[in-house]
Design an enzyme around this catalytic site. Structure first.
Site, mmCIF file in Angstrom:
data_model
loop_
_atom_site.group_PDB
_atom_site.id
_atom_site.type_symbol
_atom_site.label_atom_id
_atom_site.label_comp_id
_atom_site.label_asym_id
_atom_site.label_seq_id
_atom_site.Cartn_x
_atom_site.Cartn_y
_atom_site.Cartn_z
ATOM 1 N N ASN A 123 42.980 1.911 29.898
ATOM 2 C CA ASN A 123 42.331 0.934 29.024
ATOM 3 C C ASN A 123 40.935 0.612 29.523
ATOM 4 O O ASN A 123 40.660 0.607 30.726
ATOM 5 C CB ASN A 123 43.193 -0.317 28.825
ATOM 6 C CG ASN A 123 43.666 -0.969 30.108
ATOM 7 O OD1 ASN A 123 43.829 -0.316 31.131
ATOM 8 N ND2 ASN A 123 43.893 -2.269 30.055
ATOM 9 N N GLU B 293 38.198 -2.265 28.763
ATOM 10 C CA GLU B 293 37.922 -3.529 28.084
ATOM 11 C C GLU B 293 36.420 -3.752 27.940
ATOM 12 O O GLU B 293 35.599 -2.991 28.480
ATOM 13 C CB GLU B 293 38.617 -4.664 28.845
ATOM 14 C CG GLU B 293 40.137 -4.465 28.833
ATOM 15 C CD GLU B 293 40.916 -5.597 29.469
ATOM 16 O OE1 GLU B 293 40.321 -6.455 30.155
ATOM 17 O OE2 GLU B 293 42.144 -5.624 29.261
ATOM 18 N N CYS C 235 42.665 0.938 24.267
ATOM 19 C CA CYS C 235 43.928 1.088 24.996
ATOM 20 C C CYS C 235 43.977 2.436 25.726
ATOM 21 O O CYS C 235 43.296 3.400 25.351
ATOM 22 C CB CYS C 235 45.101 1.015 24.034
ATOM 23 S SG CYS C 235 45.434 -0.642 23.416
ATOM 24 N N GLU D 205 46.349 4.627 25.674
ATOM 25 C CA GLU D 205 46.857 5.695 24.801
ATOM 26 C C GLU D 205 45.713 6.285 23.976
ATOM 27 O O GLU D 205 45.625 7.501 23.785
ATOM 28 C CB GLU D 205 47.930 5.151 23.849
ATOM 29 C CG GLU D 205 49.172 4.625 24.538
ATOM 30 C CD GLU D 205 49.090 3.141 24.893
ATOM 31 O OE1 GLU D 205 47.988 2.650 25.233
ATOM 32 O OE2 GLU D 205 50.139 2.491 24.837
ATOM 33 N N CYS E 92 50.887 -0.958 21.593
ATOM 34 C CA CYS E 92 50.538 -1.901 20.520
ATOM 35 C C CYS E 92 50.691 -1.201 19.165
ATOM 36 O O CYS E 92 50.843 0.020 19.081
ATOM 37 C CB CYS E 92 49.113 -2.425 20.714
ATOM 38 S SG CYS E 92 47.834 -1.237 20.281
ATOM 39 N N CYS F 74 48.196 1.602 18.473
ATOM 40 C CA CYS F 74 48.466 2.832 19.237
ATOM 41 C C CYS F 74 49.673 3.569 18.682
ATOM 42 O O CYS F 74 49.726 4.796 18.723
ATOM 43 C CB CYS F 74 48.645 2.520 20.718
ATOM 44 S SG CYS F 74 47.063 2.234 21.531
#
Ligand code: THU
Length: 130
Positions: free
Chosen positions: A39, A41, A50, A52, A83, A86
């Site tokens: 991830n 940010e 993310c 993924e 999430c 994803c």
């Protein structure tokens, strides 16, 4: 190196200064190559991405489109579920029987099929007739 080891290793590179929650993802493509993501940010929170999504982007950049296995790892009491966004991204590039392994650093594991991650996924066929 196993996919779990690869995901755990790339997790350490995650850029997560805001949540403090580092996630690593490793996927094997149809050709057998391994692609990694973590991830990333951002101070503008919604711009974060993310793990993924990073692994999928790496696969696509390499010219591949089929996920055969995926492992996601985080430090959490229970394995972390991808999430919603994803799940949709995974479903774009993985068949319904592909197994996604969710892993926690404490050794907890949960395996789930893509079909069970996102039942009723929006698919290209839904645009037939558009
Ligand atoms: N995150 C992932 O990278 N993958 C998941 O499956 C769950 C959440 C990230 C996004 C954000 O950087 C942090 O975890 C907290 O939500």
């Amino acid at each position: 190196m196993t996919l779990l080891e690869a995901a755990s290793r790339v997790r350490e590179n995650a850029y997560a200064p805001y949540s403090g929650f580092k996630v690593g993802a490793a996927l094997r493509s149809a050709s057998g190559q391994v692609f990694l993501g973590c991830n990333v940010e951002n101070a503008a929170y919604p711009e974060g991405t993310c793990a993924e999504a990073g692994a999928i982007a790496a696969m696509i950049a390499a010219g591949e489109t089929q996920i055969s296995e995926l492992v996601v790892v985080a430090e959490s009491p229970d394995p972390v579920p991808p999430c919603g966004g994803c799940r949709q991204k995974i479903a774009e590039f993985a068949g319904p029987e592909v197994v996604v392994t969710l892993a926690a650093l404490n050794g907890a594991r949960h395996e789930v099929r893509v079909a069970d991650l996102l039942p009723g996924a929006f698919q290209p066929s839904h645009m037939d007739g558009a």
